[in-house]
Design an enzyme around this catalytic site. Structure first.
Site, mmCIF file in Angstrom:
data_model
loop_
_atom_site.group_PDB
_atom_site.id
_atom_site.type_symbol
_atom_site.label_atom_id
_atom_site.label_comp_id
_atom_site.label_asym_id
_atom_site.label_seq_id
_atom_site.Cartn_x
_atom_site.Cartn_y
_atom_site.Cartn_z
ATOM 1 N N SER A 101 -16.621 20.774 24.054
ATOM 2 C CA SER A 101 -16.333 20.472 22.377
ATOM 3 C C SER A 101 -17.049 21.305 21.450
ATOM 4 O O SER A 101 -16.759 22.713 21.541
ATOM 5 C CB SER A 101 -16.515 18.886 22.118
ATOM 6 O OG SER A 101 -16.055 18.590 21.040
ATOM 7 N N ASP A 243 -12.517 22.676 21.485
ATOM 8 C CA ASP A 243 -11.239 22.093 22.208
ATOM 9 C C ASP A 243 -10.301 21.731 21.293
ATOM 10 O O ASP A 243 -8.991 21.150 22.009
ATOM 11 C CB ASP A 243 -11.575 21.334 23.220
ATOM 12 C CG ASP A 243 -12.392 19.956 22.855
ATOM 13 O OD1 ASP A 243 -12.736 20.038 21.708
ATOM 14 O OD2 ASP A 243 -12.199 18.964 23.381
#
Length: 449
Positions: A101, A243
């Site tokens: 992330s 992401d």
């Protein structure tokens, strides 16, 4: 690493904490847990972000999955919400996203989606953990034709983009928008999508090289985008994380529009159109007090969950709510997605601007955000630091000082070895004093790294 799964999958430093061996075993265990009633080769999708370690971990996961008889379909570099969507479209049994992330490139992670496109509940993650860590069940060892195969989904990016376009029945003709892709997954999708919708796009941080993901860019580093939008007199700017499952925005005046503002804009619009189920917004304990009061003033209910978009979604599904999200930019529109989707969220923001014929700076009026200061204290043991009596006393002292005018929240990060100390109060100086007071005690007790 301790137990495997935090608030957003398994995560750690690639190759030392999140090793190839561990990734392979997670793949084996996940296939066994998620497809134990499947009387054929289960089909598992794998997507990844642009980190240098993602190829390595994909290879390890693929080996593990195939070794227990699962077929792997590689999606390549793609946003996390694309994996969640394509699980259903491709009729797969599960999907895996390799990403950490918003974290720096040395970290990586494994997020798992079930066959319905939702992140795994705690119970299923615990089953996978018990196989990997506690050896509760032997790994399957098929032979010959029962070993899994690997294929590549050539149209994965196009299929995801077409899906997003189908949710936004409007054009962006004439709009000038800056897109900060965090040198991550959005680099594969954002420019193409916004251009096809008619926008004039200005690309920032869209040249990933394996190590520059989230490096002073994206939704955790908004300064460059804010300056770029203001200097070039653009209509808006959007920043994704590594992401692309979250986004933050910048208005036409160069001001930050964080997740609370995004939620306020979209929730009020949905309510006005009768699309906000039960007139309720789901947030988390980190949601700003100002947003909660904004909901009260506009006839909307607010429900708080633990931090993590998975918990927001679980509450939405349980009570049949239609909208929720986090201050960090994880926003969920349950009609269109089974997880947070930064690209979808950014387009929904544009949709409100176009419908109301107002700039984003106008749409943010009416929401007063309380000053909020957050400090991440890196510690040896998160639980020990939080439960230390001296730390708890410092927290109680701050809570008494703030009374009803503010609040303090100290929690363990679900993805990093840090204790997060957050204070909201009417004045920024008070926030900083209170945060410093607690952080100093954490360090004085010897918990800080």
């Amino acid at each position: 690493m301790g137990r495997l799964f935090g608030t957003d999958g398994a995560r750690g430093v690639a190759n030392t904490e999140l090793t190839c061996e561990l990734a392979m075993n997670i793949g084996r265990a996940a296939a066994m847990v998620l497809t134990d009633n499947t009387h054929r080769h289960p089909r598992i999708l794998i997507g990844k972000d642009t980190r240098i370690s993602s190829d390595m971990l994909e290879g390890a996961l693929t080996a593990g999955l195939c070794s227990v008889g699962a077929d792997v379909i590689s999606l390549g570099v793609i946003p996390t919400p694309a994996v969640a969507f394509l699980v259903g479209k491709y009729k797969a049994d599960a999907g895996i996203m390799i990403s950490a992330s918003h974290n720096p490139c040395e970290f990586n992670g494994i997020k798992i989606f079930s066959g319905d496109g939702y992140k795994l509940p705690d119970a299923l993650e615990e089953q996978i953990e018990s196989i990997v860590l506690d050896h509760r069940a032997p790994y399957l060892t098929p032979e010959g034709g029962d070993i899994g195969r690997v294929s590549v989904a050539e149209n994965a990016v196009k299929d995801y983009i077409d899906h997003i376009k189908a949710t936004v029945p409007f054009a962006l003709d004439g709009m000038r928008i800056a897109l900060d892709c965090a040198n991550g997954s959005a680099s594969r999708t954002a420019e193409r999508l916004f251009t096809e919708l008619g926008a004039q796009v200005y690309m920032l941080s869209d040249q990933p090289n394996g190590v520059n993901i989230n490096d002073n860019c994206g939704s955790t580093h908004m300064e460059s985008l804010m300056a770029f939008v203001k200097e070039n007199h653009l209509d808006a700017g959007v920043a994704f994380d590594g992401d692309a499952d979250r986004c933050l925005a910048v208005d036409n005046q160069g001001n930050l529009v964080d997740g609370d503002f995004v939620m306020a804009i979209c929730a009020l619009d949905m309510k006005s159109r009768g699309k906000l189920a039960k007139n309720t917004v789901v947030g988390t304990i980190m949601t700003n007090m100002g947003f909660i009061r904004f909901c009260e003033e506009n006839g909307m209910n607010f429900v708080a969950t633990k931090v993590g978009d998975r918990y927001v979604l679980e509450e939405m599904l349980l009570e049949e709510y239609s909208f929720g999200g986090e201050q960090s930019g994880h926003i969920i529109f349950s009609k269109y997605a089974s997880t947070g989707d930064g690209i979808l969220t950014s387009l929904k923001l544009m949709e409100v601007m176009l419908e109301r014929k107002q700039p984003m700076s106008k749409l943010t009026e009416g929401l007063t955000i309380y000053p909020q200061v957050l400090e991440n204290v890196r510690v040896h043991d998160k639980a020990a630091a939080r439960q230390d009596p001296a730390v708890q006393k410092a927290v109680d002292d701050v809570a008494r000082r703030l009374g009803d005018t503010g609040r303090i929240l100290v929690r363990e990060s679900g993805t990093e070895p840090v204790l997060r100390v957050m204070v909201e109060a009417p004045e920024d100086a008070i926030c900083r004093e209170c945060v410093a007071q607690v952080a100093e005690i954490i360090r004085a007790q010897g918990h800080a790294v």
